[in-house]
Write a protein that holds these residues in place. Structure first.
Motif, PDB file in Angstrom:
ATOM      1  N   LYS A  98      29.830  42.737  38.976  1.00  0.00           N
ATOM      2  CA  LYS A  98      31.031  42.154  38.493  1.00  0.00           C
ATOM      3  C   LYS A  98      30.614  40.592  39.298  1.00  0.00           C
ATOM      4  O   LYS A  98      30.778  40.325  40.673  1.00  0.00           O
ATOM      5  N   ASP A 105      38.243  33.626  40.906  1.00  0.00           N
ATOM      6  CA  ASP A 105      39.346  34.361  40.163  1.00  0.00           C
ATOM      7  C   ASP A 105      40.624  33.656  40.328  1.00  0.00           C
ATOM      8  O   ASP A 105      41.344  34.195  41.515  1.00  0.00           O
ATOM      9  N   ASP A 126      34.887  36.836  44.517  1.00  0.00           N
ATOM     10  CA  ASP A 126      35.129  38.025  43.446  1.00  0.00           C
ATOM     11  C   ASP A 126      33.579  38.366  42.692  1.00  0.00           C
ATOM     12  O   ASP A 126      33.680  38.918  41.574  1.00  0.00           O
TER      13      ASP A 126
HETATM   14 ZN    ZN Z   1      38.891  39.627  40.071  1.00  0.00          ZN
END
Ligand code: ZN
Ligand code: BES
Ligand code: MN
Length: 504
Positions: free
Chosen positions: A267, A272, A290
């Motif tokens: 990811k 974010d 993030d």
């Molecule tokens: Zn996130």
């Protein structure tokens, strides 16, 4: 500059500090005894005159020597109970040793390691290599945005390790060092601020770092992603002018070039904000972390390439910035994921699973991998459940879990197995679409329902693991082997996992 090391049978270079180990209760190692004699009993005398040191693990005591000698000081390092010394303990000792060397102003040090039967789980080469590894990991610094660089302040730099088995220690350390370089890349990426590191620049950095090492790189821009069907992933990034990217990294060091690869998915949400469901102010600045999953995958690829791993590996990172704007996706939107499943967005802050869903589908359909492991700073709920010490890991295959547990023990990166369950998968059924992004039970079992969501994108009986690194990608306080904040978590354990089980 981080610590560099040489390994010798006899001392070769000029040094300012000689380091010897002391076991618990002030028991001298053979090299400490020899050094004590050379210096007229100074070590024994100093130990007698204080009660704090006592050879406790990682505690140091610096003894200044009179002028005119070959070096300036002796540094005693506590090794604790010899029977309890293992790789992890040696790294902790190495990290603390690094701090002590820096604070006494050492620049070139010599560490004497003897072969000693008393250490059951720790040969001399292992001890040498892991102490240096700990020192190296602790010496990491991120000063890219400081006007005065850390190097301008005199820092500890070179260590010469003297041991009978110098060759073995050197070889062992070489491999560790390659993994360390991968960890440092992961740390750099996570520490880099989001105005500098956004999907496009992240993709460029990956190419610059890995291509010269022989890793094949493919970058999909937003147009290509649209063509390939990354609609869920694209939706997450629509609120930002910095549009999404996907980067594929291929390393094939296997003898059988056509073998099925291992796949690692990260990811990479470069920032974010939560999107339209914007996060509260407190702590939002931490959300540059993030992309920690993506950073770990990139760091892993670097380690594999540096040590020329005899394995076939594909890494894929899904990059996007989650921002609120008139272009942003909304709660209640229905997205067409690459898998064919439609997804109802319940909250734009549950964005990571959307990015991962398309990347998981793509990597499975394009590469039919032997197994898939994803890493993601996916849920705050994971931190609530396990804190920052353990990485919650969801695995659909027991054999794979066993392999991960062994790699965890060996690498010191701790995992805790979490439950996958039909109930969690079922909870993600949507009334309007095939699947929704949040469970019905709200905040309960948030990390498990997120895993349940991801599992619905795993095809056939592909062995799969999901590592929620929300708690472990980042530390608020320095640790023995890591200055805060980014840890590079995931690189080491996965490198070990591959080395143990999937190399020719
Ligand atoms: Zn996130
Ligand atoms: N990136 C966060 C999770 C996170 C939180 C990572 C704190 C590291 C530290 C993720 O995208 C997120 O926002 N999750 C939400 C999910 C919620 C909307 C169901 C959360 O955990 O609050
Ligand atoms: Mn979020």
């Amino acid at each position: 500059m981080t610590v560099s090391a040489t390994f010798q049978k006899t001392p070769e270079t000029k040094t300012d500090t000689v380091i010897v180990g002391i076991y618990k209760d002030n028991r001298l190692t053979p090299s400490a005894e020899a050094l004590d004699k050379e210096n007229g009993g100074l070590i024994q005398y100093s130990l007698k005159n204080q009660k704090k040191f006592m050879g406790k693990q990682g505690v140091t005591l610096s003894l200044a020597l009179p002028q005119g000698g070959d070096y300036n000081r002796i540094l005693l390092i506590g090794l604790g109970d010899p029977a309890k010394l293992d790789a992890g303990a040696c790294e902790t000792i190495g990290g603390k040793l690094y701090m002590a060397l820096s604070s006494v102003g050492a620049v070139h040090a010599t560490l004497l390691i003897d072969s000693d039967q008393a250490r059951e789980n720790c040969s001399a080469p292992a001890m040498a290599a892991h102490i240096v590894m700990g020192a190296k990991l602790r010496s990491y610094s991120f000063d890219r945005y400081k006007s005065k660089k850390d190097d301008e302040v005199e820092k500890f730099e070179n260590i010469e390790v003297v041991t009978d088995e110098a060759r073995q220690a050197h070889d062992l350390y070489e491999t560790l060092d390659h993994v360390g370089e991968g960890m440092f890349l992961a740390r750099d990426l996570v520490n880099d601020p989001p105005n500098e590191l956004y999907p496009e620049s992240f993709a460029r950095i990956i190419k610059e770092e890995l291509k010269p090492l022989g890793v094949d790189i493919e970058i999909f821009d937003d147009k290509k992603m649209e063509k390939l069907g990354f609609h869920a992933h694209l939706a997450v990034g629509m609120g930002s002018v910095r549009l999404p990217r996907v980067v594929i990294m291929r390393w094939n060091g296997a003898d059988k070039k056509d073998s099925q690869p291992l796949a690692f998915v990260g990811k990479g949400v470069t920032f974010d904000t939560g999107g339209v469901n914007i996060k509260p102010t407190g702590g939002m600045e931490e959300m540059k972390l993030d992309m920690g999953g993506a950073a770990a995958v990139v760091g892993l690829m670097k380690s594999l390439a540096l040590r020329k791993a005899a394995a076939h590996v594909v890494g894929i990172v899904g990059l996007a910035e989650n921002m609120p704007s008139h272009m942003a996706y909304r709660p209640s939107d229905v997205l067409q994921s690459m898998s064919g499943k439609t997804v109802e967005v319940m909250n734009t802050d549950a964005e990571g699973r959307l990015v991962l869903a398309d990347c998981l589908t793509y990597v499975q359909r394009t590469y039919t991998p032997r197994l898939v492991i994803d890493l993601a700073t996916l849920t705050g709920a994971m931190m609530v459940a396990l804190g920052t010490e353990y990485c919650g890991t969801f695995v659909n295959d027991n054999e794979m879990w066993e392999q991960m547990a062994v790699a965890s023990k060996e690498s010191g990166e701790k995992l805790w197995r979490m439950p996958l369950d039909e109930a969690f998968r079922k909870e993600m059924d949507s009334t309007i679409a095939d699947i929704k992004t949040l469970g019905t039970s709200g905040r309960y079992a948030g990390a498990c329902t997120a895993a349940g969501f991801l599992q619905r994108f795993i095809e056939g009986d592909t062995p799969w693991a999901h590592m929620d690194i929300a708690g472990t990608a980042w530390v608020k306080k320095d640790t023995a082997i890591c200055p805060k904040p980014a840890t590079g978590f995931g690189v080491r354990i996965l490198d070990r996992f591959i080395a143990n089980n999937y190399e020719d």
